[in-house]
Design a protein around this motif. Structure first.
Motif, PDB file in Angstrom:
ATOM      1  N   SER A  74      69.019 -59.155  56.286  1.00 12.17           N
ATOM      2  CA  SER A  74      68.887 -58.436  57.555  1.00 12.17           C
ATOM      3  C   SER A  74      68.748 -59.432  58.691  1.00 12.17           C
ATOM      4  CB  SER A  74      67.658 -57.524  57.528  1.00 12.17           C
ATOM      5  OG  SER A  74      67.489 -56.872  58.780  1.00 12.17           O
ATOM      6  N   THR A  75      69.391 -59.126  59.801  1.00 17.04           N
ATOM      7  CA  THR A  75      69.220 -59.958  60.997  1.00 17.04           C
ATOM      8  C   THR A  75      68.042 -59.464  61.837  1.00 17.04           C
ATOM      9  OG1 THR A  75      70.847 -58.576  62.152  1.00 17.04           O
ATOM     10  CG2 THR A  75      71.650 -60.592  61.115  1.00 17.04           C
ATOM     11  N   LYS A  76      67.490 -58.315  61.459  1.00 12.46           N
ATOM     12  CA  LYS A  76      66.281 -57.807  62.109  1.00 12.46           C
ATOM     13  C   LYS A  76      65.092 -58.266  61.281  1.00 12.46           C
ATOM     14  CE  LYS A  76      63.981 -53.538  63.587  1.00 12.46           C
ATOM     15  NZ  LYS A  76      64.049 -52.051  63.622  1.00 12.46           N
ATOM     16  N   ILE A  77      64.342 -59.200  61.813  1.00 13.03           N
ATOM     17  CA  ILE A  77      63.271 -59.838  61.054  1.00 13.03           C
ATOM     18  C   ILE A  77      62.005 -58.985  61.127  1.00 13.03           C
ATOM     19  CG2 ILE A  77      61.986 -61.962  60.653  1.00 13.03           C
ATOM     20  CD1 ILE A  77      65.074 -62.154  60.427  1.00 13.03           C
TER      21      ILE A  77
ATOM     22  N   LEU B 177      62.877 -51.074  55.254  1.00 19.92           N
ATOM     23  CA  LEU B 177      63.338 -52.078  56.216  1.00 19.92           C
ATOM     24  C   LEU B 177      64.841 -51.999  56.450  1.00 19.92           C
ATOM     25  CD1 LEU B 177      61.262 -55.215  55.151  1.00 19.92           C
ATOM     26  CD2 LEU B 177      60.787 -53.588  56.987  1.00 19.92           C
ATOM     27  N   GLU B 178      65.509 -51.171  55.646  1.00 20.04           N
ATOM     28  CA  GLU B 178      66.961 -50.973  55.757  1.00 20.04           C
ATOM     29  C   GLU B 178      67.710 -52.294  55.648  1.00 20.04           C
ATOM     30  OE1 GLU B 178      67.584 -48.760  59.363  1.00 20.04           O
ATOM     31  OE2 GLU B 178      66.862 -46.903  58.465  1.00 20.04           O
ATOM     32  N   LEU B 179      67.298 -53.103  54.681  1.00 22.32           N
ATOM     33  CA  LEU B 179      68.018 -54.340  54.398  1.00 22.32           C
ATOM     34  C   LEU B 179      69.409 -53.997  53.876  1.00 22.32           C
ATOM     35  CD1 LEU B 179      65.162 -56.241  52.529  1.00 22.32           C
ATOM     36  CD2 LEU B 179      65.744 -56.383  54.950  1.00 22.32           C
TER      37      LEU B 179
ATOM     38  N   GLU C 113      68.948 -48.572  41.528  1.00 21.79           N
ATOM     39  CA  GLU C 113      69.085 -47.484  42.503  1.00 21.79           C
ATOM     40  C   GLU C 113      67.732 -47.132  43.111  1.00 21.79           C
ATOM     41  OE1 GLU C 113      70.963 -44.223  40.579  1.00 21.79           O
ATOM     42  OE2 GLU C 113      72.934 -45.204  40.468  1.00 21.79           O
ATOM     43  N   LEU C 114      66.692 -47.153  42.284  1.00 27.92           N
ATOM     44  CA  LEU C 114      65.339 -46.863  42.753  1.00 27.92           C
ATOM     45  C   LEU C 114      64.911 -47.870  43.818  1.00 27.92           C
ATOM     46  CD1 LEU C 114      62.786 -45.042  42.118  1.00 27.92           C
ATOM     47  CD2 LEU C 114      62.014 -46.942  40.706  1.00 27.92           C
ATOM     48  N   LEU C 115      65.221 -49.146  43.606  1.00 32.55           N
ATOM     49  CA  LEU C 115      64.875 -50.175  44.583  1.00 32.55           C
ATOM     50  C   LEU C 115      65.625 -49.947  45.898  1.00 32.55           C
ATOM     51  CD1 LEU C 115      64.858 -53.352  42.308  1.00 32.55           C
ATOM     52  CD2 LEU C 115      62.906 -51.974  43.039  1.00 32.55           C
TER      53      LEU C 115
ATOM     54  N   GLU D  39      55.080 -55.584  57.316  1.00 34.42           N
ATOM     55  CA  GLU D  39      56.192 -54.707  56.933  1.00 34.42           C
ATOM     56  C   GLU D  39      56.900 -55.229  55.681  1.00 34.42           C
ATOM     57  OE1 GLU D  39      57.640 -52.947  61.273  1.00 34.42           O
ATOM     58  OE2 GLU D  39      58.343 -54.922  60.594  1.00 34.42           O
ATOM     59  N   LEU D  40      57.089 -56.526  55.617  1.00 31.46           N
ATOM     60  CA  LEU D  40      57.769 -57.118  54.473  1.00 31.46           C
ATOM     61  C   LEU D  40      56.952 -56.962  53.196  1.00 31.46           C
ATOM     62  CD1 LEU D  40      60.130 -58.727  53.319  1.00 31.46           C
ATOM     63  CD2 LEU D  40      58.940 -60.825  53.998  1.00 31.46           C
ATOM     64  N   MET D  41      55.645 -57.238  53.284  1.00 29.33           N
ATOM     65  CA  MET D  41      54.804 -57.124  52.110  1.00 29.33           C
ATOM     66  C   MET D  41      54.683 -55.666  51.657  1.00 29.33           C
ATOM     67  SD  MET D  41      54.220 -60.144  51.256  1.00 29.33           S
ATOM     68  CE  MET D  41      53.085 -59.792  49.913  1.00 29.33           C
TER      69      MET D  41
END
Length: 354
Positions: free
Chosen positions: A59-62, A43-45, A35-37, A67-69
């Motif tokens: 996500s289709t929004k790359i 990024l709203e994956l 839940e914490l994760l 941002e990913l890191m």
């Protein structure tokens, strides 16, 4: 054909954690961590499913490399802050709670075509891209905490991946599969250092207003379980009709619950005190009439398997009017706790005789 980013945070050490420790608390702890994760997902994956110890998201929004890191580092830092609390704030002595600090977290990230499958009302990603990221869960990376990029991810972000990445090749289905990984052990070390620097926030409890000592013919772990597991409270505390608490959370320092009494409700917070040779459990409340605060601490010391020394300390902080009635208030509360301890003794003694 649409393309997507596939993302999997996976808890390392989960299998041993579940197999070797108490299952009820391990389920609560893993649920809290997952839940914490999910709560730290800027990024709203989209969550596809929970796979035991891992989250499968896409996500289709790359996002950008930065941002990913940032998401992986945020998730990992919050993960370790939470597991560290089980080391500094736990009051339970079961294997699950004691070994939560040993859990680690790794991330697998892939980029590829997005194919969806629909079964009745369930729609989710399907196909070779999903298979590839799942195969890499069983990689041969020699460390526990890292972020892994597939070769497709490397091609997407290679201009940003200028340092600290290691290339590795493994054989899957008789074919070479390349991937790149970056070690993330610095974050766990940072959280540990921050925890050491921050002063332990214990209650300033020194001299008790009253102490009750009693020898229980019961096992220390049984007594501690009936004290600290809120689901057992009504069994020995006859003044409590029921206890309202989060059944999906393991009780630890800072946990709050409501004791529903015949006349009203009292809100309590779990407290404790460090001890090398005893088990200690306590609570505090600011809701008792004529008292600013009320604390109690129960110290348990094992004499042998079925004999335990129990020492209850009561701490009262009076209001102005309460100070005028100090003697009668202390006498009433002391008598009340003598009765509670008698009841707790009967209950825990009967457990070992069954």
């Amino acid at each position: 054909m649409a393309e997507a980013l596939y993302f999997m945070p996976d808890i390392s050490g989960f299998s041993n954690f579940v197999n070797d420790t108490e299952i009820e608390h391990s389920i609560h702890i893993i649920a809290e961590l997952l839940e914490l994760l999910l709560d730290n997902n800027p990024l709203e994956l989209q969550l596809v499913e929970i796979e035991g110890d891992a989250l499968f998201m896409f996500s289709t929004k790359i996002p950008s490399y930065k941002e990913l890191m940032q998401q992986t580092e945020t998730m990992l830092e919050e993960f370790h802050r939470h597991t560290k609390e089980y080391d500094t704030k736990r009051i339970c002595t079961c294997g699950s709670c004691k070994t939560t600090i040993d859990l680690d977290l790794k991330f697998l990230v892939h980029y590829g075509e997005l194919t969806m499958i629909k079964v009745k009302n369930i729609i989710k990603p399907y196909g070779r891209e999903v298979i590839q990221i799942h195969r890499l869960l069983k990689n041969q990376i020699p460390v526990q905490e890292y972020v892994l990029f597939t070769e497709n991810m490397y091609m997407l972000y290679q201009d940003n991946m200028i340092e600290s990445w290691t290339k590795k090749t493994e054989i899957y289905d008789l074919q070479n599969l390349n991937y790149f990984y970056k070690i993330l052990d610095n974050i766990k070390l940072k959280v540990a250092k921050d925890s050491e620097i921050e002063a332990e926030k214990n209650e300033d409890i020194t001299i008790p207003d009253a102490t009750i000592n009693k020898t229980f013919n019961a096992n220390i772990q049984t007594i501690h379980r009936y004290l600290s597991e809120l689901k057992y409270r009504h069994i020995w505390d006859k003044e409590v009709m029921r206890v309202e608490f989060d059944e999906n959370e393991v009780n630890r320092v800072g946990t709050e619950h409501n004791c529903v009494l015949k006349l009203g409700t009292l809100k309590f917070e779990t407290i404790s005190r460090p001890s090398k040779d005893s088990l200690i459990y306590g609570e505090k409340t600011e809701g008792m009439i004529l008292l600013r605060k009320f604390y109690y601490l129960v110290k348990l010391h094992s004499l042998d398997f079925n004999t335990t020394e129990v020492s209850l300390s009561l701490y009262l902080e009076y209001t102005f009017l309460g100070r005028l009635l100090k003697r009668s208030i202390l006498k009433r509360i002391t008598k009340m706790w003598q009765n509670k301890l008698e009841s707790l003794h009967r209950v825990t003694k009967s457990v070992i005789s069954q």
